[in-house]
Design a protein around this motif. Sequence first.
Motif, PDB file in Angstrom:
ATOM      1  N   ASP A  13       0.983  -1.232  -0.089  1.00  0.00           N
ATOM      2  CA  ASP A  13       0.143   0.061   0.068  1.00  0.00           C
ATOM      3  C   ASP A  13       0.965   0.939  -0.019  1.00  0.00           C
ATOM      4  O   ASP A  13       0.452   2.225  -0.872  1.00  0.00           O
ATOM      5  CB  ASP A  13      -0.807  -0.178   1.163  1.00  0.00           C
ATOM      6  CG  ASP A  13      -1.983  -0.999   1.212  1.00  0.00           C
ATOM      7  OD1 ASP A  13      -2.558  -1.256   0.307  1.00  0.00           O
ATOM      8  OD2 ASP A  13      -2.508  -1.455   2.269  1.00  0.00           O
ATOM      9  N   VAL A  14       1.893   1.331   0.837  1.00  0.00           N
ATOM     10  CA  VAL A  14       2.938   2.356   0.784  1.00  0.00           C
ATOM     11  C   VAL A  14       3.596   2.576  -0.385  1.00  0.00           C
ATOM     12  O   VAL A  14       3.554   3.853  -0.911  1.00  0.00           O
ATOM     13  CB  VAL A  14       3.779   2.391   2.130  1.00  0.00           C
ATOM     14  CG1 VAL A  14       4.616   3.516   2.053  1.00  0.00           C
ATOM     15  CG2 VAL A  14       3.119   2.005   3.486  1.00  0.00           C
ATOM     16  N   ARG A  15       3.953   1.660  -1.062  1.00  0.00           N
ATOM     17  CA  ARG A  15       4.543   1.785  -2.297  1.00  0.00           C
ATOM     18  C   ARG A  15       3.671   2.137  -3.365  1.00  0.00           C
ATOM     19  O   ARG A  15       4.181   3.104  -4.240  1.00  0.00           O
ATOM     20  CB  ARG A  15       5.269   0.310  -2.765  1.00  0.00           C
ATOM     21  CG  ARG A  15       6.422  -0.205  -2.172  1.00  0.00           C
ATOM     22  CD  ARG A  15       7.289  -1.128  -2.777  1.00  0.00           C
ATOM     23  NE  ARG A  15       6.316  -2.521  -2.458  1.00  0.00           N
ATOM     24  CZ  ARG A  15       6.408  -3.575  -1.677  1.00  0.00           C
ATOM     25  NH1 ARG A  15       7.366  -3.082  -0.479  1.00  0.00           N
ATOM     26  NH2 ARG A  15       5.848  -4.512  -1.512  1.00  0.00           N
ATOM     27  N   LEU A  16       2.393   1.776  -3.385  1.00  0.00           N
ATOM     28  CA  LEU A  16       1.611   2.658  -4.293  1.00  0.00           C
ATOM     29  C   LEU A  16       1.321   3.978  -4.145  1.00  0.00           C
ATOM     30  O   LEU A  16       0.926   4.615  -4.920  1.00  0.00           O
ATOM     31  CB  LEU A  16       0.305   1.524  -4.274  1.00  0.00           C
ATOM     32  CG  LEU A  16       0.319   0.383  -4.857  1.00  0.00           C
ATOM     33  CD1 LEU A  16      -0.936  -0.522  -4.766  1.00  0.00           C
ATOM     34  CD2 LEU A  16       0.858   0.208  -6.282  1.00  0.00           C
ATOM     35  N   MET A  17       1.258   4.387  -2.999  1.00  0.00           N
ATOM     36  CA  MET A  17       0.689   5.754  -2.266  1.00  0.00           C
ATOM     37  C   MET A  17       1.817   6.463  -2.904  1.00  0.00           C
ATOM     38  O   MET A  17       1.845   7.800  -3.394  1.00  0.00           O
ATOM     39  CB  MET A  17       0.838   5.772  -0.918  1.00  0.00           C
ATOM     40  CG  MET A  17      -0.629   5.779  -0.516  1.00  0.00           C
ATOM     41  SD  MET A  17      -1.170   6.575   0.956  1.00  0.00           S
ATOM     42  CE  MET A  17      -1.828   8.032   0.281  1.00  0.00           C
ATOM     43  N   ARG A  18       3.236   6.142  -2.784  1.00  0.00           N
ATOM     44  CA  ARG A  18       4.388   6.891  -3.248  1.00  0.00           C
ATOM     45  C   ARG A  18       4.257   7.044  -4.620  1.00  0.00           C
ATOM     46  O   ARG A  18       4.361   8.036  -5.221  1.00  0.00           O
ATOM     47  CB  ARG A  18       5.826   5.983  -2.915  1.00  0.00           C
ATOM     48  CG  ARG A  18       6.638   6.550  -1.678  1.00  0.00           C
ATOM     49  CD  ARG A  18       7.839   6.121  -2.013  1.00  0.00           C
ATOM     50  NE  ARG A  18       8.452   6.105  -0.483  1.00  0.00           N
ATOM     51  CZ  ARG A  18       9.027   6.945   0.235  1.00  0.00           C
ATOM     52  NH1 ARG A  18       8.922   8.197  -0.526  1.00  0.00           N
ATOM     53  NH2 ARG A  18       9.476   6.952   1.169  1.00  0.00           N
ATOM     54  N   GLN A  19       3.920   5.788  -5.494  1.00  0.00           N
ATOM     55  CA  GLN A  19       3.927   6.197  -7.015  1.00  0.00           C
ATOM     56  C   GLN A  19       2.774   7.139  -7.226  1.00  0.00           C
ATOM     57  O   GLN A  19       2.889   8.052  -8.101  1.00  0.00           O
ATOM     58  CB  GLN A  19       3.441   4.557  -7.642  1.00  0.00           C
ATOM     59  CG  GLN A  19       4.704   3.888  -7.877  1.00  0.00           C
ATOM     60  CD  GLN A  19       4.096   2.381  -8.102  1.00  0.00           C
ATOM     61  OE1 GLN A  19       2.940   2.217  -8.779  1.00  0.00           O
ATOM     62  NE2 GLN A  19       4.930   1.444  -7.951  1.00  0.00           N
ATOM     63  N   ALA A  38       6.701  -3.428  10.937  1.00  0.00           N
ATOM     64  CA  ALA A  38       8.247  -3.158  10.496  1.00  0.00           C
ATOM     65  C   ALA A  38       8.373  -3.001   8.978  1.00  0.00           C
ATOM     66  O   ALA A  38       9.158  -2.163   8.503  1.00  0.00           O
ATOM     67  CB  ALA A  38       9.237  -4.089  11.041  1.00  0.00           C
ATOM     68  N   ALA A  39       7.555  -3.891   8.365  1.00  0.00           N
ATOM     69  CA  ALA A  39       7.529  -3.807   6.772  1.00  0.00           C
ATOM     70  C   ALA A  39       7.017  -2.325   6.246  1.00  0.00           C
ATOM     71  O   ALA A  39       7.718  -2.205   5.124  1.00  0.00           O
ATOM     72  CB  ALA A  39       6.762  -4.925   6.305  1.00  0.00           C
ATOM     73  N   VAL A  40       6.189  -1.974   6.755  1.00  0.00           N
ATOM     74  CA  VAL A  40       5.642  -0.551   6.446  1.00  0.00           C
ATOM     75  C   VAL A  40       6.715   0.625   6.973  1.00  0.00           C
ATOM     76  O   VAL A  40       6.913   1.356   6.022  1.00  0.00           O
ATOM     77  CB  VAL A  40       4.471  -0.138   7.204  1.00  0.00           C
ATOM     78  CG1 VAL A  40       4.107   1.420   7.021  1.00  0.00           C
ATOM     79  CG2 VAL A  40       3.322  -0.963   6.505  1.00  0.00           C
ATOM     80  N   LYS A  41       7.250   0.501   7.873  1.00  0.00           N
ATOM     81  CA  LYS A  41       8.386   1.265   8.383  1.00  0.00           C
ATOM     82  C   LYS A  41       9.297   1.377   7.546  1.00  0.00           C
ATOM     83  O   LYS A  41      10.029   2.488   7.207  1.00  0.00           O
ATOM     84  CB  LYS A  41       8.776   1.155   9.815  1.00  0.00           C
ATOM     85  CG  LYS A  41       7.907   1.265  11.011  1.00  0.00           C
ATOM     86  CD  LYS A  41       8.605   1.132  12.358  1.00  0.00           C
ATOM     87  CE  LYS A  41       7.549   1.655  13.540  1.00  0.00           C
ATOM     88  NZ  LYS A  41       6.467   0.203  13.825  1.00  0.00           N
ATOM     89  N   ALA A  42       9.814   0.151   7.008  1.00  0.00           N
ATOM     90  CA  ALA A  42      10.898   0.038   6.020  1.00  0.00           C
ATOM     91  C   ALA A  42      10.785   0.869   4.606  1.00  0.00           C
ATOM     92  O   ALA A  42      11.494   1.167   3.982  1.00  0.00           O
ATOM     93  CB  ALA A  42      11.126  -1.294   5.566  1.00  0.00           C
ATOM     94  N   GLU A  43       9.388   1.236   4.338  1.00  0.00           N
ATOM     95  CA  GLU A  43       9.013   1.943   2.938  1.00  0.00           C
ATOM     96  C   GLU A  43       9.029   3.528   3.232  1.00  0.00           C
ATOM     97  O   GLU A  43       8.827   4.126   2.142  1.00  0.00           O
ATOM     98  CB  GLU A  43       7.590   1.462   2.459  1.00  0.00           C
ATOM     99  CG  GLU A  43       7.496  -0.189   2.204  1.00  0.00           C
ATOM    100  CD  GLU A  43       8.599  -0.489   1.113  1.00  0.00           C
ATOM    101  OE1 GLU A  43       8.780   0.438   0.106  1.00  0.00           O
ATOM    102  OE2 GLU A  43       9.034  -1.553   1.089  1.00  0.00           O
ATOM    103  N   VAL A  44       9.333   3.814   4.369  1.00  0.00           N
ATOM    104  CA  VAL A  44       8.775   5.362   4.398  1.00  0.00           C
ATOM    105  C   VAL A  44      10.240   6.158   4.909  1.00  0.00           C
ATOM    106  O   VAL A  44      11.329   5.689   4.947  1.00  0.00           O
ATOM    107  CB  VAL A  44       7.867   5.714   5.584  1.00  0.00           C
ATOM    108  CG1 VAL A  44       6.635   4.801   5.532  1.00  0.00           C
ATOM    109  CG2 VAL A  44       8.567   5.154   7.173  1.00  0.00           C
TER     110      VAL A  44
END
Length: 342
Positions: free
Chosen positions: A139-145, A160-166
């Motif tokens: 979800d975070v990767r898609l928001m960044r895009q 932690a997986a979400v924290k890794a994307e931000v």
Amino acid sequence: MVAFAQPALAETSGAGSALSEAFARTAPLYERIRRVVPPADWAFFAEDAEAILRLKRERNAVILAHNYQTPEIFHCVADIVGDSLALAREAMRVDADVIVLAGVYFMAETAKLLNPGKTVLIPDAGAGCSLADSITAEDVRLMRQAHPGLPVIAYVNTSAAVKAEVDVCCTSGNAARIVKSFGVPKVIMLPDQYLAKNVAAETGIEIISWAGQCEVHERFTAEDVRELRAANPGVTVLVHPECPPEVVAEADFAGSTAAMADYVGQKRPPRVVLLTECSMSDNVAVHYPDIDFVRPCNLCPHMKKITLSNIRKALEGNLHEVTIEASVAERARASVERMLAL
Ligand code: 13P
Ligand code: SF4
């Protein structure tokens, strides 16, 4: 954040059930919480509390407890207590082999991120969080895009997986400061839509968020606040910023759990209501017998999964050790460390 010294327990001998003997030996501990925990309850807690104090010494362990933990955990066996920010900060300084996180899973993951070489245990691995469960790394990767170039901030109530994307993490205690630190008019802050709206109102910065919410705080309404004021003249209303903005607008103060406790300690309102999780009022009320704490409150079912009994079992059996995959951990740790450095 408060660090507690552990008291010496009384020596007793003679007849009586094991429960009542443990009750007598732990009298100094019970004294701390007798205003908010009935003696009949302590009779069942005493043995576990005693065992936990022994196990901590044997295993060189410390217990970090969130402000929403029940008083017998918070005031009787915890070494360090506080809000999410304090627990993350203190996790960095812990000098022990084992950390038991009395709180929810994302808090234990944060402690592990900051202590990769230590054993971090959570007494119930199912202690989740509706906010953390509302969003995935994808979800975070898609928001960044969808919003290229915008800074992305994750509330610590994430995996932690979400924290890794931000780019950085925040807590309710520093969200406004973190959002402002980028010096830009628009940011992404995930996943709590209400915290995002409250921080946007405070900072004047546009925030794109996510449709997550805390299942405890979303249930409070502005009407609740008006009814409380009508029923309790002069009451001071403190709310957590995970509450909807219309609730925050009706309150006297909105802040993290630590900020609410500090407000009570500094301003000493004669009558106060903390619109947040139920144990918070109990834990603060212990220190202020002269203040009238008005309830209601809402229980967090996840926080309530942690008990003295499962803390004891976790320490005895080294149960529910938190592990984080190395490639995720490295990037997630960077997001938490950036927050702590700001
Ligand atoms: P604090 O960081 O304010 O302690 O909040 C954590 C939390 O889970 C609130 O619901
Ligand atoms: Fe999550 Fe809300 Fe429980 Fe805090 S109170 S742990 S935000 S569900």
